[in-house]
Design an enzyme around this catalytic site. Structure first.
Site, PDB file in Angstrom:
ATOM      1  N   HIS A 128       0.845  -1.207   0.000  1.00 48.31           N
ATOM      2  CA  HIS A 128       0.000   0.000   0.000  1.00 48.31           C
ATOM      3  C   HIS A 128       0.883   1.262   0.000  1.00 48.31           C
ATOM      4  O   HIS A 128       0.652   2.188  -0.787  1.00 48.31           O
ATOM      5  CB  HIS A 128      -0.904  -0.042   1.242  1.00 48.31           C
ATOM      6  CG  HIS A 128      -1.675   1.213   1.507  1.00 48.31           C
ATOM      7  ND1 HIS A 128      -3.003   1.344   1.171  1.00 48.31           N
ATOM      8  CD2 HIS A 128      -1.309   2.386   2.080  1.00 48.31           C
ATOM      9  CE1 HIS A 128      -3.419   2.560   1.525  1.00 48.31           C
ATOM     10  NE2 HIS A 128      -2.417   3.200   2.090  1.00 48.31           N
ATOM     11  N   GLU A 129       1.906   1.255   0.835  1.00 50.16           N
ATOM     12  CA  GLU A 129       2.796   2.431   0.911  1.00 50.16           C
ATOM     13  C   GLU A 129       3.565   2.607  -0.394  1.00 50.16           C
ATOM     14  O   GLU A 129       3.714   3.730  -0.888  1.00 50.16           O
ATOM     15  CB  GLU A 129       3.761   2.302   2.102  1.00 50.16           C
ATOM     16  CG  GLU A 129       3.084   2.210   3.471  1.00 50.16           C
ATOM     17  CD  GLU A 129       2.140   3.373   3.763  1.00 50.16           C
ATOM     18  OE1 GLU A 129       2.335   4.467   3.214  1.00 50.16           O
ATOM     19  OE2 GLU A 129       1.179   3.174   4.532  1.00 50.16           O
ATOM     20  N   HIS A 132       1.409   4.332  -2.897  1.00 48.37           N
ATOM     21  CA  HIS A 132       1.364   5.805  -2.782  1.00 48.37           C
ATOM     22  C   HIS A 132       2.543   6.421  -3.527  1.00 48.37           C
ATOM     23  O   HIS A 132       2.424   7.454  -4.168  1.00 48.37           O
ATOM     24  CB  HIS A 132       1.469   6.228  -1.312  1.00 48.37           C
ATOM     25  CG  HIS A 132       0.175   6.172  -0.549  1.00 48.37           C
ATOM     26  ND1 HIS A 132      -0.994   6.731  -1.009  1.00 48.37           N
ATOM     27  CD2 HIS A 132      -0.116   5.644   0.669  1.00 48.37           C
ATOM     28  CE1 HIS A 132      -1.951   6.542  -0.098  1.00 48.37           C
ATOM     29  NE2 HIS A 132      -1.452   5.877   0.923  1.00 48.37           N
TER      30      HIS A 132
END
Ligand SMILES: [Zn+2]
Length: 257
Positions: A128-129, A132
């Site tokens: 998820h990071e 980003h």
């Protein structure tokens, strides 16, 4: 009068867009306003990272740090991103939180490691990071903020109300943005859902079980219900139900498990 104002804003905004900043992002399936990119935020990232390292408490747990690094490395290798620098650090912090800077620095709190039950779930967090970062969400957020500053400055100039002091202030606020860059500000709900989608795709490419992303968010929801402080990186996040439903729909549609 409001109409006149809007026209001026539109003109000012179009001149911002004329800087050639609106680009189609294939992975996201939408246009992005990008006045800067990850590379131009590298210095600001380094500064923010240095501050975070000095103000935060870096965990001395070598095993935890090695685990986060190993999962992160497996992910970036699987998605062909190993050719750029990445850093992984575990912070001694009970908040169930993780973050990424546009320069590729990834932080994971011990409070989050306490929740994840396996490496697949940790991969969901780190994926998820990384999402980003690859989606250039911080650069997009910066660009939107910078554009609105320019719109305000443009509108003032168009209204003939601008003074050299105003100009100086407008420029200073743009410079200030560069300094803060908002690299640690919460992302929008849209950015969160996009990072979820990208992240689960990275998990699958790296051989992790996609379904564990759903399991992770269920655990996070339980943690919140149990009275855990709302994690900072969740503060503008979509509701747990929204993101779990979106992830489950994606996983089912792709036939992942
Ligand atoms: Zn996020």
């Amino acid at each position: 009068m409001p109409i006149l104002k809007r026209t001026r804003c539109a003109l000012a905004l179009s001149s911002v867009l004329a800087l050639g900043a609106c680009a189609y992002n294939e992975d996201l399936g939408r246009n992005q306003l990008l006045l800067v990119n990850n590379d131009s935020l590298a210095k600001a990232s380094q500064d923010a990272w240095a501050t975070t390292l000095s103000k935060g408490k870096v965990s001395r747990d070598a095993q935890a740090n090695a685990r986060v690094r190993a999962v992160g490395t497996r992910l970036v290798q699987a998605v062909g991103l190993a050719n750029r620098p990445w850093e992984y650090v575990v912070f001694d912090d009970p908040t169930a939180n993780a973050f990424v800077l546009p320069g590729g620095q990834v932080g994971v709190n011990t409070g989050l490691l306490a929740i994840v039950r396996n490496d697949d779930q940790l991969a969901a967090v780190i994926g998820h990071e990384i999402g980003h970062m690859t989606a250039q969400h911080a650069a997009e957020r910066y660009s939107q903020a910078a554009a609105s500053q320019l719109v305000i400055a443009g509108a003032q100039a168009a209204a003939g109300r601008v003074t050299s002091a105003d100009n100086a202030r407008a420029l200073a606020s743009l410079g200030g943005l560069g300094a803060q860059v908002g690299v640690l500000l919460p992302f929008s709900r849209k950015h969160e859902l996009e990072a979820d989608t990208l992240g689960v795709g990275y998990m699958v490419k790296a051989g992790y079980r996609a379904s564990e992303s759903v399991a992770l968010w269920r655990l996070m929801a339980q943690n919140r219900t149990a009275g855990g402080a709302p994690p900072q990186f969740l503060s503008t996040h979509p509701s747990d139900e929204t993101r779990i439903a979106a992830l489950q729909a994606l996983i089912t549609a792709r036939g992942w498990n």
